[in-house]
Write an enzyme that holds these catalytic residues in place. Structure first.
Site, short mmCIF file in Angstrom:
data_model
loop_
_atom_site.label_atom_id
_atom_site.label_comp_id
_atom_site.label_asym_id
_atom_site.label_seq_id
_atom_site.Cartn_x
_atom_site.Cartn_y
_atom_site.Cartn_z
N LEU A 262 0.85 -1.21 0.00
CA LEU A 262 0.00 0.00 0.00
C LEU A 262 0.89 1.26 0.00
O LEU A 262 0.77 2.11 0.88
CB LEU A 262 -0.95 -0.02 1.20
CG LEU A 262 -2.24 0.80 1.03
CD1 LEU A 262 -3.15 0.19 -0.01
CD2 LEU A 262 -2.97 0.93 2.38
N GLY A 263 1.76 1.34 -1.02
CA GLY A 263 2.56 2.56 -1.22
C GLY A 263 1.75 3.56 -2.02
O GLY A 263 0.52 3.50 -2.07
N ARG B 207 4.51 -2.95 4.70
CA ARG B 207 5.55 -3.16 5.71
C ARG B 207 4.99 -2.94 7.11
O ARG B 207 5.34 -3.63 8.05
CB ARG B 207 6.73 -2.22 5.47
CG ARG B 207 7.73 -2.84 4.52
CD ARG B 207 8.93 -1.94 4.31
NE ARG B 207 9.28 -1.98 2.90
CZ ARG B 207 9.40 -0.92 2.11
NH1 ARG B 207 9.22 0.29 2.58
NH2 ARG B 207 9.71 -1.06 0.85
N SER B 208 4.09 -1.97 7.24
CA SER B 208 3.44 -1.75 8.53
C SER B 208 1.99 -1.34 8.26
O SER B 208 1.66 -0.95 7.14
CB SER B 208 4.15 -0.65 9.31
OG SER B 208 4.15 0.51 8.54
N ILE C 55 0.87 -4.93 -11.75
CA ILE C 55 1.34 -3.74 -12.49
C ILE C 55 2.69 -3.29 -11.91
O ILE C 55 3.11 -2.16 -12.18
CB ILE C 55 0.31 -2.57 -12.39
CG1 ILE C 55 -0.21 -2.34 -10.98
CG2 ILE C 55 -0.85 -2.81 -13.34
CD1 ILE C 55 0.70 -1.76 -9.99
N ARG D 262 6.32 -5.33 -10.99
CA ARG D 262 7.43 -5.92 -11.73
C ARG D 262 7.15 -7.42 -11.84
O ARG D 262 6.58 -8.01 -10.90
CB ARG D 262 8.76 -5.75 -10.97
CG ARG D 262 9.31 -4.35 -10.97
CD ARG D 262 9.87 -3.95 -12.34
NE ARG D 262 10.45 -2.63 -12.34
CZ ARG D 262 9.81 -1.50 -12.68
NH1 ARG D 262 8.53 -1.54 -13.04
NH2 ARG D 262 10.44 -0.34 -12.67
N ASP E 141 0.59 -6.59 -16.54
CA ASP E 141 1.27 -5.56 -17.34
C ASP E 141 2.78 -5.78 -17.32
O ASP E 141 3.50 -5.11 -18.05
CB ASP E 141 0.93 -4.18 -16.75
CG ASP E 141 1.46 -3.03 -17.61
OD1 ASP E 141 1.32 -3.11 -18.85
OD2 ASP E 141 1.99 -2.05 -17.05
N GLU F 269 10.35 -9.79 -19.58
CA GLU F 269 9.80 -8.92 -20.62
C GLU F 269 10.92 -8.22 -21.41
O GLU F 269 11.99 -7.96 -20.84
CB GLU F 269 8.86 -7.87 -19.98
CG GLU F 269 9.55 -6.94 -19.00
CD GLU F 269 8.57 -6.00 -18.31
OE1 GLU F 269 7.59 -6.48 -17.70
OE2 GLU F 269 8.81 -4.78 -18.37
N HIS G 72 3.69 -3.79 -20.56
CA HIS G 72 4.27 -2.86 -19.58
C HIS G 72 4.00 -1.41 -20.00
O HIS G 72 4.93 -0.65 -20.31
CB HIS G 72 5.78 -3.09 -19.41
CG HIS G 72 6.34 -2.44 -18.18
ND1 HIS G 72 7.47 -2.89 -17.53
CD2 HIS G 72 5.92 -1.35 -17.46
CE1 HIS G 72 7.74 -2.11 -16.48
NE2 HIS G 72 6.80 -1.17 -16.43
C1 8YV Z 1 8.93 2.58 -16.90
C2 8YV Z 1 8.01 1.81 -14.82
O1 8YV Z 1 9.70 3.54 -16.32
O2 8YV Z 1 8.02 3.79 -13.56
C3 8YV Z 1 8.29 2.59 -13.61
O3 8YV Z 1 8.80 2.00 -12.65
O4 8YV Z 1 8.07 0.63 -14.81
C4 8YV Z 1 7.66 2.47 -16.11
O5 8YV Z 1 7.02 3.66 -15.95
C5 8YV Z 1 8.72 2.89 -18.32
O6 8YV Z 1 8.23 1.74 -18.91
C6 8YV Z 1 10.01 3.29 -19.02
O7 8YV Z 1 10.95 2.28 -18.95
#
Ligand code: 8YV
Length: 315
Positions: A154-155, A177-178, A232, A234, A258, A263, A281
Site C-alpha cells: 500500500l505505497g 511493511r506496517s 502492475i 514488476r 502488465d 519482458e 508494460h
Molecule cells: C517505466 C516503470 O519507467 O516507472 C516505472 O517504474 O516501470 C515504467 O514507468 C517505463 O516503462 C520506461 O521504462
C-alpha cells in the site's frame, strides 16, 4: 577530455525526450549500460550525469567506467535496475520519477481487473468478428463491484488503486511493511493470509531483490479457484512459474498482467492461456504522464549539473 557532461542511456527514449535533454545540456547517447564501455575514454571521463531509461542492469562495473559520475536520473518510479547500494558507496546520487505516474498505473490496474473479470477480450473478439450476430451472446461473466480485493503493497500506487476500488464498493484488504492509516481497510501481516481472504489480488510492490517472488506459490494457492491476480509492479514480485502452473490448471480463475519476469520476451506459456489479459508494460504509458516523467527526469539532471538540490532523490 570532452566537455560533455550528460549521457542519455536507453534505446527506448523517444526522439523528443532525447531532444529535450540535449537541448538543455550537450549530451552523448548510448542504447544501454552495456554500450558505455565502448565510449571514448575522454568522453567517459567528462560525464557527470546519466539520464537512464530502461530495465537492464546498471551496476557497479558500469558506474566505475565513469569516474566523474555524480547522478543517475532514472526515468520511472521503479529503480530496481540500478544498484543503488553501489551508487551510494561511490557518492553517486540516484533520482526517480514518483507521483506523476501513480494515476495512470492505478487506472491500468483497475482496467486489467475489470477486463479479466468481465471477459472483455473475448467480448471484443465476439463483437468485432461478427459472431455476436451469428452465435448470440457470450457466456455470463463476473461481478466486480462489491467483491473483495487484496492490495499487496500500500505505497503511493497501491493507495491510488485501493481508493479507486473503494469507489467500486469493494472490501479492501492489504499488506504493507506496517499497518497504515486507512478508512477501515483490513491489514494482513503476510501475503498468504491476504490471498486467503480475497478474490482479486493486486500487486503494487516495488521491484528488486527484497520483493523477488514475494507473491509465492503458497500465496497463489491460497487465492483459490475464484482468484484473479493483477500485476502492475514488476514481473519479479510474483513466482511466475507458480502463476503459470495455477493459470494452466485452473486452480485460480485468471490474471491481468502488465509486467513479466523476462519482458519483453514473455514465457510462451502465457500465449496459450485464455484466462489472462496481457499488456506490454504500459502502466505509465500515456502522452501526458510520460511527458511529466521526462520533464521530472530533466529537472533532476538540471538541478544536479547546476548545483541545486535534487527534486526526487532516492539515496
Ligand atoms: C517505466 C516503470 O519507467 O516507472 C516505472 O517504474 O516501470 C515504467 O514507468 C517505463 O516503462 C520506461 O521504462
Amino acid at each position: 577530455m570532452s566537455d560533455t557532461q550528460l549521457l542519455i542511456c536507453g534505446k527506448n527514449f523517444k526522439q523528443e525526450e532525447r531532444d529535450r535533454l540535449s537541448a538543455a545540456f550537450p549530451a552523448a547517447f548510448v542504447d544501454g549500460p552495456a554500450d558505455i564501455a565502448a565510449l571514448d575514454a575522454g568522453l567517459r571521463a567528462s560525464l557527470r550525469a546519466v539520464a537512464f531509461k530502461g530495465h537492464t542492469a546498471f551496476g557497479a562495473e558500469t558506474m566505475d567506467l565513469l569516474p566523474q559520475l555524480g547522478l543517475i536520473a532514472n526515468y520511472g518510479v521503479g529503480y530496481d535496475a540500478i544498484d543503488v547500494t553501489a551508487a551510494s558507496a561511490r557518492g553517486v546520487k540516484v533520482t526517480n520519477t514518483p507521483d506523476v505516474l501513480s494515476d495512470d498505473v492505478a487506472d491500468l490496474a483497475v482496467a486489467l481487473l475489470i477486463a479479466q473479470a468481465r471477459t472483455m477480450i473475448r467480448g471484443h473478439a465476439h463483437a468485432a468478428s461478427g459472431r455476436w450476430a451469428t452465435e448470440g451472446e457470450i457466456p455470463l461473466n463476473r461481478k466486480v463491484s462489491g467483491s473483495t480485493v487484496g492490495i499487496v503493497g500500500l505505497g503511493r500506487i497501491g493507495r491510488e488503486i485501493a481508493d479507486r476500488l473503494a469507489a467500486f464498493k469493494m472490501d479492501i484488504h492489504y499488506t504493507s511493511r506496517s499497518e497504515k492509516e486507512t478508512p477501515g481497510w483490513t491489514y494482513h501481516a503476510d501475503v498468504v493470509s491476504l490471498a486467503k481472504a480475497v478474490d482479486f489480488l493486486v500487486i503494487a510492490l516495488v521491484g528488486g531483490p527484497e520483493t523477488k517472488g514475494h507473491v509465492s506459490r503458497a500465496a497463489i494457492e491460497a487465492l483459490g479457484p475464484r482468484g484473479v491476480v493483477v500485476n502492475i509492479s514488476r514481473g519479479s514480485t510474483i513466482d511466475e512459474g507458480a502463476l503459470l502452473d495455477a493459470l494452466e490448471a485452473g486452480t485460480i480463475a485468471g490474471a491481468g498482467l502488465d509486467v513479466f519476469e523476462n519482458e519483453p520476451n514473455l514465457d510462451p506459456r502465457f500465449l496459450k492461456l485464455d484466462n489472462v489479459v496481457l499488456q506490454p508494460h504500459q502502466g505509465s504509458g500515456t502522452v501526458e504522464t510520460r511527458t511529466a516523467m521526462a520533464v521530472l527526469q530533466l529537472d533532476n539532471v538540471a538541478a544536479f549539473l547546476e548545483g541545486r538540490d535534487l527534486l526526487t532523490p532516492v539515496n
